[in-house]
Design a protein around this motif. Structure first.
Motif, PDB file in Angstrom:
ATOM      1  N   UNK A  11       1.219  -2.622  10.537  1.00  0.00           N
ATOM      2  CA  UNK A  11       2.446  -3.373  10.332  1.00  0.00           C
ATOM      3  C   UNK A  11       2.154  -4.631   9.526  1.00  0.00           C
ATOM      4  N   UNK A  12       2.572  -4.644   8.270  1.00  0.00           N
ATOM      5  CA  UNK A  12       2.450  -5.811   7.413  1.00  0.00           C
ATOM      6  C   UNK A  12       3.826  -6.442   7.214  1.00  0.00           C
ATOM      7  N   UNK A  13       3.837  -7.764   7.094  1.00  0.00           N
ATOM      8  CA  UNK A  13       5.098  -8.435   6.785  1.00  0.00           C
ATOM      9  C   UNK A  13       5.611  -7.999   5.427  1.00  0.00           C
ATOM     10  N   UNK A  14       4.688  -7.845   4.454  1.00  0.00           N
ATOM     11  CA  UNK A  14       5.061  -7.379   3.124  1.00  0.00           C
ATOM     12  C   UNK A  14       4.524  -5.962   2.973  1.00  0.00           C
ATOM     13  N   UNK A  15       5.428  -5.006   2.855  1.00  0.00           N
ATOM     14  CA  UNK A  15       5.042  -3.599   2.855  1.00  0.00           C
ATOM     15  C   UNK A  15       5.016  -3.062   1.427  1.00  0.00           C
ATOM     16  N   UNK A  16       3.802  -2.830   0.941  1.00  0.00           N
ATOM     17  CA  UNK A  16       3.598  -2.223  -0.366  1.00  0.00           C
ATOM     18  C   UNK A  16       2.278  -1.480  -0.324  1.00  0.00           C
ATOM     19  N   UNK A  17       2.102  -0.524  -1.225  1.00  0.00           N
ATOM     20  CA  UNK A  17       0.854   0.247  -1.242  1.00  0.00           C
ATOM     21  C   UNK A  17      -0.340  -0.664  -1.465  1.00  0.00           C
ATOM     22  N   UNK A  18      -0.178  -1.670  -2.302  1.00  0.00           N
ATOM     23  CA  UNK A  18      -1.272  -2.593  -2.576  1.00  0.00           C
ATOM     24  C   UNK A  18      -1.715  -3.325  -1.319  1.00  0.00           C
ATOM     25  N   UNK A  19      -0.805  -3.595  -0.407  1.00  0.00           N
ATOM     26  CA  UNK A  19      -1.147  -4.287   0.823  1.00  0.00           C
ATOM     27  C   UNK A  19      -1.815  -3.372   1.842  1.00  0.00           C
ATOM     28  N   UNK A  20      -1.583  -2.068   1.732  1.00  0.00           N
ATOM     29  CA  UNK A  20      -2.229  -1.107   2.626  1.00  0.00           C
ATOM     30  C   UNK A  20      -3.586  -0.647   2.092  1.00  0.00           C
ATOM     31  N   UNK A  21      -3.812  -0.847   0.795  1.00  0.00           N
ATOM     32  CA  UNK A  21      -5.069  -0.410   0.186  1.00  0.00           C
ATOM     33  C   UNK A  21      -6.176  -1.399   0.535  1.00  0.00           C
ATOM     34  N   UNK A  22      -7.107  -0.971   1.370  1.00  0.00           N
ATOM     35  CA  UNK A  22      -8.150  -1.860   1.851  1.00  0.00           C
ATOM     36  C   UNK A  22      -9.386  -1.820   0.956  1.00  0.00           C
ATOM     37  N   UNK A  23      -9.820  -0.628   0.575  1.00  0.00           N
ATOM     38  CA  UNK A  23     -11.005  -0.459  -0.274  1.00  0.00           C
ATOM     39  C   UNK A  23     -10.730   0.601  -1.330  1.00  0.00           C
ATOM     40  N   UNK A 108       6.331 -16.097   5.710  1.00  0.00           N
ATOM     41  CA  UNK A 108       6.500 -17.389   6.360  1.00  0.00           C
ATOM     42  C   UNK A 108       7.982 -17.732   6.387  1.00  0.00           C
ATOM     43  N   UNK A 109       8.473 -18.044   7.574  1.00  0.00           N
ATOM     44  CA  UNK A 109       9.883 -18.422   7.735  1.00  0.00           C
ATOM     45  C   UNK A 109      10.814 -17.359   7.131  1.00  0.00           C
ATOM     46  N   UNK A 110      10.504 -16.074   7.449  1.00  0.00           N
ATOM     47  CA  UNK A 110      11.306 -14.932   7.019  1.00  0.00           C
ATOM     48  C   UNK A 110      11.403 -14.823   5.502  1.00  0.00           C
ATOM     49  N   UNK A 111      10.381 -15.285   4.797  1.00  0.00           N
ATOM     50  CA  UNK A 111      10.347 -15.217   3.340  1.00  0.00           C
ATOM     51  C   UNK A 111       8.962 -14.758   2.908  1.00  0.00           C
ATOM     52  N   UNK A 147       3.720 -17.969  -4.014  1.00  0.00           N
ATOM     53  CA  UNK A 147       5.149 -17.652  -4.030  1.00  0.00           C
ATOM     54  C   UNK A 147       5.700 -17.934  -2.642  1.00  0.00           C
ATOM     55  N   UNK A 148       6.501 -18.978  -2.521  1.00  0.00           N
ATOM     56  CA  UNK A 148       7.173 -19.312  -1.280  1.00  0.00           C
ATOM     57  C   UNK A 148       8.296 -20.281  -1.607  1.00  0.00           C
ATOM     58  N   UNK A 149       9.510 -19.776  -1.573  1.00  0.00           N
ATOM     59  CA  UNK A 149      10.666 -20.565  -2.000  1.00  0.00           C
ATOM     60  C   UNK A 149      10.817 -21.844  -1.186  1.00  0.00           C
ATOM     61  N   UNK A 150      10.644 -21.735   0.135  1.00  0.00           N
ATOM     62  CA  UNK A 150      10.822 -22.918   0.983  1.00  0.00           C
ATOM     63  C   UNK A 150       9.787 -23.986   0.678  1.00  0.00           C
TER      64      UNK A 150
END
Length: 342
Positions: A11-23, A108-111, A147-150
């Motif tokens: 479970x990642x906050x940001x879900x993309x293939x790049x975030x699941x690719x570990x090695x 962070x903060x739902x962003x 990248x964090x708007x807040x």
């Protein structure tokens, strides 16, 4: 030549293939002593660097939270490394140099919160002799774009405050801005595995001027004892800021300052005090547990953790109520786990 490809579904906050690719790397061995890798690599800073997601391979239900929470941010990078290994004095030595970059994709903060680690350079050395394994590592990286708007809005508000009203605003802005800031990290680990005893400990020291990733001292020590097919274990871990919490001085207004001017700045100062508190780290924990090898391929684990979080020390936790940051907090976790290899 060989190659490795690993995807970790979690479970990642940001879900993309790049975030699941570990090695995902290619390795070339020109001789028995040398190896060169290129691609997405493990950062090789910790005793568990090569298998942080293979629960069967380590003792606990999860790696010690106070120590390995930092590893999760930049556990891998895109780049190259060169390794030299050789048998020395009945032991085995591995030395590695690495260079690359990484992007942490968090929330962070739902962003969405992305942060780049540029010019990441790492040196590590590990030596194994009989029951002992020693490991030392050094790492340095520059904080890049984010990248964090807040955070953009917050920095803009700080920079707009007149220096005559709140002189500290510009200094606070610099501390929350990634530009010109870097992080250095040093770690030392030792493992003793002989007969019925399994003892492991690591110590990590970070140095950073970016307040979101503060300078921290973290450590743990764990001891296990084998009884037939089971290992009973206990451990202690802790993490603490190496610098005092930044004290926020309140803004000063001249008599007769309109409320529409003073109120937003006072609210900004209060938000700054809250933000400073929730980034600070000061906690320790103890655990007891058992790992039972049901078979050669299945291990069952049960573990009880107690976390003691000091006031203004919950930087490794997500708080539902920011007012809890100024209070002591205690968390108990009981976990049951099954790990398999096949």
């Amino acid at each position: 030549w060989d190659s490795v490809f690993q995807v970790v579904i979690q479970d990642h906050a940001f879900k993309s293939f790049d975030n699941f690719l570990e090695l995902a790397f290619v390795r070339y061995r020109p001789s028995r002593h040398w190896a060169i890798r290129a691609g997405r690599l493990n950062s090789d800073l910790y005793l568990l660097s090569e298998y942080p997601y293979v629960g069967y391979a380590y003792l606990w239900v999860r790696p010690p939270h106070s120590y390995y929470s930092f590893a999760n941010i930049a556990g891998n990078f895109d780049g190259v490394d060169v390794e030299y290994s050789k048998a020395i004095n009945e032991g085995f030595l591995r030395i590695k140099l690495a260079y690359g970059s990484s992007t942490a994709k968090l929330e962070a903060y739902n962003d969405d919160f992305f942060i780049d680690f540029d010019n990441l350079a790492t040196f590590s050395a590990a030596y194994t002799l009989d029951a002992w394994t020693l490991r030392f590592s050094l790492s340095q990286s520059n904080f890049g774009d984010y990248k964090l708007t807040s955070l953009d809005e917050y920095l803009g508000a700080l920079d707009a405050v007149p220096q005559s009203i709140w002189p500290q605003a510009r200094a606070i802005s610099d501390k929350f801005n990634t530009k010109g800031n870097s992080i250095e990290y040093a770690a030392f680990g030792v493992t003793y595995d002989h007969n019925n005893w399994l003892i492991q400990s690591e110590l990590g020291v970070s140095e950073s001027d970016w307040i979101v990733a503060p300078s921290v001292l973290s450590t743990y020590v764990s001891a296990g004892y084998r009884v037939d097919n089971a290992i009973f274990y206990t451990g202690f871990s802790g993490a603490k800021n190496r610098r005092d919490v930044v004290e926020i001085t309140p803004p000063v207004f001249l008599p007769g300052t309109p409320e529409q001017v003073s109120q937003p700045i006072q609210q900004l100062a209060a938000a700054t005090q809250s933000a400073v508190r929730i980034t600070n780290v000061h906690q320790h924990s103890i655990n007891i547990g058992v790992k039972w090898h049901l078979s050669d391929r299945i291990a069952l684990k049960a573990q009880l953790d107690r976390f003691d979080i000091k006031p203004q020390g919950a930087g490794l936790w997500s708080l539902n109520n920011r007012d809890d940051a100024i209070k002591s907090n205690t968390v108990h976790i009981f976990s049951l786990n099954a790990s398999m290899v096949f």
